[in-house]
Enzyme design. Structure first.
Site, short mmCIF file in Angstrom:
data_model
loop_
_atom_site.label_atom_id
_atom_site.label_comp_id
_atom_site.label_asym_id
_atom_site.label_seq_id
_atom_site.Cartn_x
_atom_site.Cartn_y
_atom_site.Cartn_z
N HIS A 461 0.87 -3.22 -11.37
CA HIS A 461 1.91 -3.64 -10.15
C HIS A 461 1.10 -4.47 -8.69
O HIS A 461 1.00 -5.77 -9.15
CB HIS A 461 2.71 -3.20 -9.80
CG HIS A 461 3.72 -3.68 -9.67
ND1 HIS A 461 5.40 -4.20 -9.88
CD2 HIS A 461 3.70 -3.67 -8.00
CE1 HIS A 461 6.54 -4.47 -8.48
NE2 HIS A 461 5.20 -4.08 -7.54
N GLU A 462 0.00 -3.81 -8.19
CA GLU A 462 -0.69 -4.25 -7.39
C GLU A 462 -1.48 -5.42 -7.35
O GLU A 462 -0.98 -6.02 -6.11
CB GLU A 462 -0.50 -3.22 -6.68
CG GLU A 462 0.29 -1.88 -5.62
CD GLU A 462 1.58 -2.32 -5.22
OE1 GLU A 462 1.31 -3.52 -4.34
OE2 GLU A 462 2.42 -1.96 -5.28
N HIS A 465 0.54 -8.80 -7.39
CA HIS A 465 0.60 -9.22 -6.22
C HIS A 465 -0.86 -9.77 -5.78
O HIS A 465 -0.99 -11.49 -4.88
CB HIS A 465 1.53 -8.17 -5.13
CG HIS A 465 2.73 -8.12 -5.31
ND1 HIS A 465 3.79 -8.68 -5.38
CD2 HIS A 465 3.42 -6.99 -5.76
CE1 HIS A 465 5.18 -8.12 -5.52
NE2 HIS A 465 4.39 -5.90 -5.43
N HIS A 468 -1.27 -13.11 -6.47
CA HIS A 468 -0.25 -14.30 -5.86
C HIS A 468 -0.97 -14.72 -4.54
O HIS A 468 -1.12 -15.45 -4.07
CB HIS A 468 1.12 -13.18 -5.36
CG HIS A 468 2.33 -14.35 -5.62
ND1 HIS A 468 3.35 -13.68 -5.41
CD2 HIS A 468 2.03 -16.25 -5.31
CE1 HIS A 468 3.94 -15.41 -5.27
NE2 HIS A 468 3.80 -16.34 -5.27
#
Length: 670
Positions: A461-462, A465, A468
């Site tokens: 998940h991290e 990010h 991105h």
């Protein structure tokens, strides 16, 4: 200049010289950088030349570089490796930064220049990204109160300064409560605990100078303890401490802070002409209105609650079979859910964990990024903010893309949770700069470090990010990376979690810590089949928090937030054995700042899109379909906030999704 925070950083990749930075450097560097930023803003506002995009908007984009540099280092340390000196500095800096922000947004001459450009926007021959930056700048100033005058203007400054102080206090109180509690375990207290948890607890005890296992309020310790401990009395004690964070009375109690914060937010919205803080906050999000948020959450609430109540009946029967009388309690749920998982899926987390080594899961995240986007990762030997941290250079086709830093282990000086931030954002103006991105987690330290399946999902998940941030390709830093609508920012992170579930990824990287053998196919099948296990519980605890957050920010602010919390949970029929994922006194997403205030729903709003987006890969050539990966980068990951979020998703997918894929993915619908 002897202060390393004020020098040009000439080391590898222009990283902060952490080895030279001392706490005593921060205050003078902050004051100098803040003065420089104020001088830059004054020069823009008071310029004799008529406003142009270059001398106003681009000048604002270029301003404050020294301040950003100082704060990037400071807030990294304040969150990941706090100490009393840094906490005191945070309390000192917070109101000064709020005052600076209010001073900028309240600069009437500056706003007049921006307003002039906004009114003339059709004649300025701007690129689409420049038009977007102008719109966001104008909107940001207006929403910050730039158009206010007189008493309203002065009061807005007071409100914002006080909110900054309260957010800092909330965070520090929570950190203090988490650091203050520990439970020492004797040999008779270890019943049911798997070896990995006992080793981690012994390591914590050793760090504290104790010759025994120690459970703290770090999620990587408290959750598996609640999951495995045979001692119901100790589970109850541990859960009570976990639930009481921020509500223990005394100087670290956060309940009055929450009440004052909600009152000030409501006043802020009223000063700006909005009916409620929720209306104000959601204006800039994809959801737009509180009703749209509630409609989505309640569509998911009904099937999630039904599943959770059915699960509660099953767990109660299991508890009664153990001759434990009375109702199922919150400190019982995880314990009996784990027993049920072992029985129904023949899956024991202590059997799975040796296959989920931290280093191998990092390799897995990197390998997926390589197959999808062509990124390559090379370990770096550079000074970082803590000895546990590590760094990699990210390249593509031999070209430098970014520096990625991982800070993975729990420690008493680190706030709980997991997050991603850019110590330097991607931009091409005023000069080209590559991003420096950090993932911070709270995994239990061991040798080797082993993760639960949820931990591994957090890592992916991290890293979503981080992608991105790293793949951002825009001109202006204000719209780079994760600078997007709050209910869009979780799309890349939650989408990337899906690649952990790809069987070929686990087959390659889920290897046993002792033998190096790949996870057996039978165990892999069980892991994937159990991926939606206990999803009623997980969905209900999340939705409880999201609905309370929304209710807090609609209408009049509650004088007693705890009473309002209780009313909301009673109204929606919260199952008694499930608590909110984040109760009010520890709800840092909402009260440590206003980032997720009236916005905690955004994880689920993004999940609607991430379920649909991964389906796009499955409908094409599979999870590593090159065309879909290119489209994801081109239309979403590289664009940051340079265009409207809905337009970006439509460019990628062609249509906006409903919640059907989400419900199916969570196992809450056929």
């Amino acid at each position: 200049m002897t202060n390393p925070l004020l020098r040009d950083w000439t080391g590898p990749y222009e990283l902060a010289p952490f080895a030279e930075i001392e706490d005593g450097h921060f205050a003078p560097a902050f004051d100098a950088a803040l003065s420089a930023a104020q001088a830059e803003i004054t020069a823009i506002a008071d310029a004799d030349a008529a406003p142009t995009f270059a001398n106003t908007i681009e000048a604002l984009e270029a301003s404050g570089a020294a301040l950003d540099k100082v704060l990037s280092v400071f807030f990294t340390l304040a969150g990941a490796d706090s100490n009393p000196a840094r906490q005191a500095l945070q309390r000192e800096f917070s109101p000064k930064l709020a005052a600076y922000s209010s001073w900028v947004s309240g600069n009437k001459a500056l706003f007049a220049r921006i307003e002039t450009l906004w009114e003339a926007r059709e004649t300025l021959d701007l690129t689409p990204e420049q038009a977007r930056v102008l719109m966001l700048t104008h909107r940001g100033f207006r929403r910050a109160g730039a158009a206010l005058t007189g008493d309203a203007d002065a009061r807005m400054r007071e409100v914002m300064a006080r909110l900054a102080e309260l957010g800092t206090a909330f965070t520090q109180n929570l950190l203090a409560d988490e650091a203050a509690w520990q439970m020492e375990l004797g040999e008779d207290d270890l019943g049911g605990l798997p070896d990995f948890l006992v080793r981690s607890a012994r390591a914590v005890g050793a760090e504290k100078g104790l010759d025994c296992p120690v459970i703290t309020l770090s999620r990587s310790l408290i959750v598996p303890f609640l999951q495995f401990s045979d001692r119901r009395d100790l589970r109850r004690r541990a859960f009570a401490a976990w639930a009481a964070r921020g509500a223990n009375g005394g100087e670290t109690d956060n309940r009055e802070i929450a009440a004052e914060t909600l009152a000030l937010r409501a006043e802020r919205a009223e000063l700006l002409g909005y009916d409620s803080f929720a209306d104000f906050k959601l204006e800039t999000e994809m959801a737009k209105t509180p009703q749209a948020v509630r409609d989505l959450l309640m569509q998911v609430w009904a099937p999630a609650r039904a599943q959770a109540l059915a699960d509660a009946d099953t767990l109660t029967q299991m508890m009664q079979a153990d001759e434990v009388n009375g109702p199922l309690e919150p400190w019982d749920w995880r314990y009996y859910a784990e027993k049920r998982r072992q029985a129904e899926h023949d899956l024991d987390e202590s059997e799975v964990k040796p296959y989920l080594q931290l280093d191998r899961m990092i390799e897995a995240a990197f390998a997926c990024a390589n197959r999808l986007f062509g990124l390559e990762f090379r370990a770096l030997d550079v000074p970082l903010h803590h000895a546990d941290c590590r760094a990699w250079e990210v390249t593509r086709g031999g070209d430098h893309v970014a520096v990625f830093i991982g800070d993975y282990f729990a420690r008493g000086s680190k706030r709980s949770g997991a997050w991603c931030s850019a110590m330097r954002g991607q931009a091409k103006f005023p000069e080209v700069q590559a991003p420096v991105v950090i993932n911070v987690c709270n995994f239990a330290k061991d040798d080797p470090a082993l993760l639960s399946y949820d931990d591994a999902r957090t890592l992916f998940h991290e890293f979503g990010h981080a992608l991105h941030q790293m793949l951002s390709d825009v001109r202006y830093e204000s719209v780079s990376g994760t600078s997007v609508a709050r209910d869009f920012v979780e799309l890349p992170s939650q989408l990337y979690e899906h690649w952990l579930e790809v069987p070929e990824v686990l087959a390659e990287f889920a290897t046993h810590a002792d033998t190096g053998a790949a996870m057996p196919q039978a165990l892999l099948d069980k892991v994937l089949k159990a991926a939606t296990f206990d999803m009623g519980f997980q969905t209900v605890e999340y939705l409880g928090s999201a609905l309370v957050d929304l209710a807090f920010h609609e209408g009049a602010p509650p004088a007693d937030p705890m009473a309002r919390q209780a009313d909301v949970l009673a109204h929606i029929g919260m199952p008694p054995a499930i608590t909110m994922r984040h109760a009010t006194p520890q709800f840092a997403h909402v009260f440590a700042g206003d980032g997720y205030s009236a916005g905690y729903y955004s994880y689920m709003w993004s999940e609607v899109m991430d379920a649909d987006a991964f389906a796009a890969f499955e409908e094409a050539g599979g999870p590593f379909d090159a065309e879909r990966a290119t489209a994801l980068e081109r239309h979403i990951l590289s664009r940051g906030g340079s265009a409207d979020a809905e337009a970006l998703y439509l460019a990628f997918r062609g249509q906006m999704p409903g919640p059907a894929a989400l419900l199916k993915g969570r196992g809450l619908a056929a």
